[in-house]
Design a protein around this motif. Structure first.
Motif, PDB file in Angstrom:
ATOM      1  N   LEU A 439       0.685  -1.256   0.364  1.00  0.00           N
ATOM      2  CA  LEU A 439       0.057   0.401   0.056  1.00  0.00           C
ATOM      3  C   LEU A 439       0.476   1.561   0.162  1.00  0.00           C
ATOM      4  CD1 LEU A 439      -3.185   0.585   0.529  1.00  0.00           C
ATOM      5  CD2 LEU A 439      -3.099   0.858   2.584  1.00  0.00           C
ATOM      6  N   PRO A 440       1.885   1.322   0.895  1.00  0.00           N
ATOM      7  CA  PRO A 440       2.730   2.407   0.287  1.00  0.00           C
ATOM      8  C   PRO A 440       3.334   2.851  -0.940  1.00  0.00           C
ATOM      9  CG  PRO A 440       3.263   1.556   2.937  1.00  0.00           C
ATOM     10  CD  PRO A 440       2.365   0.689   2.178  1.00  0.00           C
ATOM     11  N   ASP A 441       3.573   2.270  -1.835  1.00  0.00           N
ATOM     12  CA  ASP A 441       4.198   2.356  -2.960  1.00  0.00           C
ATOM     13  C   ASP A 441       2.378   3.223  -3.898  1.00  0.00           C
ATOM     14  OD1 ASP A 441       6.722   2.180  -2.223  1.00  0.00           O
ATOM     15  OD2 ASP A 441       6.520  -0.394  -2.321  1.00  0.00           O
ATOM     16  N   VAL A 442       1.386   3.030  -3.417  1.00  0.00           N
ATOM     17  CA  VAL A 442       0.502   3.021  -3.977  1.00  0.00           C
ATOM     18  C   VAL A 442       0.317   5.089  -4.062  1.00  0.00           C
ATOM     19  CG1 VAL A 442      -1.882   3.196  -4.951  1.00  0.00           C
ATOM     20  CG2 VAL A 442      -0.948   1.380  -3.738  1.00  0.00           C
ATOM     21  N   ASP A 443       0.123   5.698  -5.490  1.00  0.00           N
ATOM     22  CA  ASP A 443      -0.157   6.778  -5.386  1.00  0.00           C
ATOM     23  C   ASP A 443      -1.235   7.409  -5.307  1.00  0.00           C
ATOM     24  OD1 ASP A 443       2.544   7.579  -5.836  1.00  0.00           O
ATOM     25  OD2 ASP A 443       2.584   6.739  -7.935  1.00  0.00           O
ATOM     26  N   VAL A 444      -1.687   8.544  -4.221  1.00  0.00           N
ATOM     27  CA  VAL A 444      -2.966   9.341  -4.189  1.00  0.00           C
ATOM     28  C   VAL A 444      -2.971  10.121  -5.591  1.00  0.00           C
ATOM     29  CG1 VAL A 444      -4.260  11.186  -2.952  1.00  0.00           C
ATOM     30  CG2 VAL A 444      -3.252   9.280  -1.400  1.00  0.00           C
ATOM     31  N   GLU A 445      -3.274   9.802  -6.477  1.00  0.00           N
ATOM     32  CA  GLU A 445      -3.650  10.981  -7.349  1.00  0.00           C
ATOM     33  C   GLU A 445      -4.983  11.987  -7.463  1.00  0.00           C
ATOM     34  OE1 GLU A 445      -2.734   9.502 -10.107  1.00  0.00           O
ATOM     35  OE2 GLU A 445      -2.617   7.329 -10.469  1.00  0.00           O
ATOM     36  N   LEU A 446      -6.139  11.696  -6.593  1.00  0.00           N
ATOM     37  CA  LEU A 446      -6.931  12.845  -6.085  1.00  0.00           C
ATOM     38  C   LEU A 446      -7.748  13.098  -5.067  1.00  0.00           C
ATOM     39  CD1 LEU A 446      -8.579  15.344  -8.354  1.00  0.00           C
ATOM     40  CD2 LEU A 446     -10.126  13.295  -7.892  1.00  0.00           C
ATOM     41  N   THR A 447      -7.798  14.431  -3.786  1.00  0.00           N
ATOM     42  CA  THR A 447      -8.594  13.856  -3.298  1.00  0.00           C
ATOM     43  C   THR A 447      -9.658  15.355  -3.024  1.00  0.00           C
ATOM     44  OG1 THR A 447      -6.439  14.122  -2.072  1.00  0.00           O
ATOM     45  CG2 THR A 447      -8.122  14.914  -0.697  1.00  0.00           C
ATOM     46  N   MET A 448     -10.490  15.125  -3.376  1.00  0.00           N
ATOM     47  CA  MET A 448     -11.339  16.147  -2.848  1.00  0.00           C
ATOM     48  C   MET A 448     -12.578  16.248  -1.786  1.00  0.00           C
ATOM     49  SD  MET A 448     -13.995  15.086  -6.566  1.00  0.00           S
ATOM     50  CE  MET A 448     -14.217  16.865  -6.506  1.00  0.00           C
ATOM     51  N   VAL A 449     -12.637  17.424  -1.353  1.00  0.00           N
ATOM     52  CA  VAL A 449     -13.665  17.892   0.355  1.00  0.00           C
ATOM     53  C   VAL A 449     -14.692  18.637  -0.467  1.00  0.00           C
ATOM     54  CG1 VAL A 449     -13.643  18.345   2.313  1.00  0.00           C
ATOM     55  CG2 VAL A 449     -11.098  17.611   1.447  1.00  0.00           C
ATOM     56  N   ASP A 450     -15.811  18.350   0.264  1.00  0.00           N
ATOM     57  CA  ASP A 450     -17.562  18.467   0.109  1.00  0.00           C
ATOM     58  C   ASP A 450     -17.133  19.037  -1.563  1.00  0.00           C
ATOM     59  OD1 ASP A 450     -19.079  20.231   1.480  1.00  0.00           O
ATOM     60  OD2 ASP A 450     -18.368  22.105   1.118  1.00  0.00           O
ATOM     61  N   GLY A 451     -16.771  18.514  -2.315  1.00  0.00           N
ATOM     62  CA  GLY A 451     -16.514  17.970  -3.601  1.00  0.00           C
ATOM     63  C   GLY A 451     -15.851  18.821  -3.945  1.00  0.00           C
ATOM     64  N   GLU A 452     -14.763  19.183  -3.491  1.00  0.00           N
ATOM     65  CA  GLU A 452     -13.834  20.453  -4.725  1.00  0.00           C
ATOM     66  C   GLU A 452     -12.944  19.850  -4.825  1.00  0.00           C
ATOM     67  OE1 GLU A 452     -14.912  23.735  -5.954  1.00  0.00           O
ATOM     68  OE2 GLU A 452     -16.685  23.141  -5.225  1.00  0.00           O
ATOM     69  N   ILE A 453     -12.235  19.900  -5.499  1.00  0.00           N
ATOM     70  CA  ILE A 453     -11.111  19.262  -5.543  1.00  0.00           C
ATOM     71  C   ILE A 453      -9.638  19.791  -4.608  1.00  0.00           C
ATOM     72  CG2 ILE A 453      -8.539  18.916  -7.255  1.00  0.00           C
ATOM     73  CD1 ILE A 453     -10.679  18.188  -9.036  1.00  0.00           C
TER      74      ILE A 453
END
Length: 467
Positions: A439-453
């Motif tokens: 898991l530590p080698d898997v990239d986070v591609e996108l994060t959204m909060v309250d529907g906003e990037i």
């Protein structure tokens, strides 16, 4: 309150992510059977297969092809010293060493520096898929602290940033009326409890939930409050002021009961089995007087016992713990308490079996804020399993569902069911198809909060297909 139900349930979505795997982590959420999620007005509008979710596509809907990527509820780190992290990063107290060292001398000298540190930590959190975190201990007890990262002014800066809509994550704050990792006294605690104002303009973005109390230290430093002496004969005391053990225990109990009476959640830093007993006795007393579940919890709980875990489950007391610390310090625990002591410490599986609501946390900047490392560490600490998928899902819940419960917010965040907050992260691969060590080698591609990037990885921007 906004809603994705009722007459508007078939209105066009603002954004649809399709062609991947969506883990709602909701009860009966279907595991990995969903392939798409639709968002509208900051909420999840629909989760399902591509066909049923694309039915919400309208003329202005943005539709993005996930190309096999995985969607999770936003990560919630329930114990992250963000302001201090913003000052220290990329350094941490542990670094690459077995034991934590002294913090780099980078004190935050004024509000401008503190503000920059909060914003820097927000950027880092967003890049890791973190959409909520708890700042566990801000207040007058640290107004003159050496780091400048924990005083009352930090709490006020969070208010300002929330009002300016500059926060990139939802924040929960615990007040601190003693010193960080240090002493406190009943008089100042009660005065602080009466004086602090927890009002905010939008508690979904910034909430002052309650108080943090340092009961003791940590086993490797021989400062965890235990029922027995350490291997070298050391017998530590509680950090709460008092003339003797009995008075210190009574004062800790009075603090907890007073906070409960005031309707405040309590997070108690307690690592020794004796400090945990005192804490649970006090919570039991408080609930006997006023049987309200305020979400009290034990922070760290290194030496918690099976009997205590069962009491915690019965009392609704949660546990915030850091498996990477367990891995790094097991030899030190054996040195302090005797050979084999570490094997009985941090009983993660026993906590699950007892039904305790457990959050995995980073305690950053003690450790890196990377939640993927904590999940991998938890799996390593728990040992081999025949089927890693159920364990992975359970550990993911410790960073999503369980922290939302701790935040008293499980009704509106922590899962990706329709009507819940559109807080999510996209990973480059499906974590339930991996071994936790990967898991530590898997990239986070996108994060959204309250529907906003709030974060997009460059490779995501280059390859995500809008259709």
């Amino acid at each position: 309150m906004r809603t994705a139900d009722g007459d508007a349930r078939n209105a066009p979505a603002d954004l649809i992510l399709r062609g991947g795997v969506v883990h709602t982590l909701a009860p009966g959420g279907g595991g990995g059977t969903a392939t798409a999620v639709a968002l509208r007005d900051g909420l999840v509008a629909r989760v399902g297969d591509d066909r049923e979710v694309l039915a919400l596509a309208g003329a202005s809907t943005e539709v993005v092809d996930l190309a096999g990527r995985a969607v999770l509820p936003g990560i919630n780190d329930a114990h992250l010293h963000a302001t201090w992290l913003g000052a220290m990063w990329p350094d941490t107290l542990f670094g690459e060493h077995v034991v934590p060292g002294p913090a780099p001398e980078r004190p935050l000298l004024d509000d401008a520096q503190r503000r920059r540190a909060i914003l820097r930590a927000g950027e880092l959190a967003a890049s890791l898929g973190i959409t909520s975190y708890t700042e566990p201990g801000l207040g007058p007890g640290e107004d003159h602290g050496a780091t400048g990262a924990f005083g009352t002014s930090v709490a006020e800066l969070y208010r300002e940033l929330a009002a300016e809509r500059r926060l990139r994550a939802r924040i929960t704050v615990l007040w601190l009326f003693g010193e960080l990792d240090g002493p406190s006294d009943l008089e100042n605690f009660l005065a602080g409890l009466a004086a602090t104002d927890g009002a905010t303009s939008d508690p979904r973005w910034l909430r002052f939930a309650g108080v943090k109390i340092f009961a003791d230290g940590i086993p490797p430093m021989r400062s965890a409050y235990t029922h027995h002496c350490y291997a070298d004969g050391v017998r530590p005391a509680l950090l709460v002021a008092g003339a003797d053990d009995a008075e210190r225990e009574a004062n800790l109990a009075r603090m907890i009961v007073a906070a409960h009476r005031a309707g405040r959640q309590v997070g108690v830093h307690a690592t020794g089995d004796r400090s945990i007993d005192v804490t649970l006795d006090a919570i039991e007393q408080a609930r006997a007087e006023c049987d309200a579940d305020l979400g009290h919890y034990i922070i760290h709980g290194d030496l918690v016992t099976g009997t205590q875990l069962r009491r915690m489950a019965a009392l609704g007391v949660g546990l915030d713990t850091q498996p990477e610390i367990a891995l790094r310090t097991r030899s030190l625990v054996d040195d302090a308490l005797g050979p084999g002591s570490a094997a009985a410490a941090w009983p993660l599986q026993a906590a699950f079996d007892a039904g305790v609501s457990m959050c995995l946390t980073s305690d950053a900047p003690v450790l890196s804020p990377d939640w993927r490392r904590q999940i991998a560490a938890a799996d390593e600490w728990m040992g081999p399993t025949a089927d890693p998928r159920p364990r992975m899902e359970r550990l993911l819940r410790c960073y999503t569902v369980e922290p939302a419960r701790q935040d008293r917010a499980a009704s509106w965040k922590g899962t990706l069911a329709p009507g819940m907050a559109a807080d999510l992260c996209v990973l480059a691969a499906d974590p339930l198809a991996l071994a936790p060590v990967e898991l530590p080698d898997v990239d986070v591609e996108l994060t959204m909060v309250d529907g906003e990037i709030v974060y997009e990885r460059e490779a995501w921007v280059a390859t995500a297909e809008t259709v």
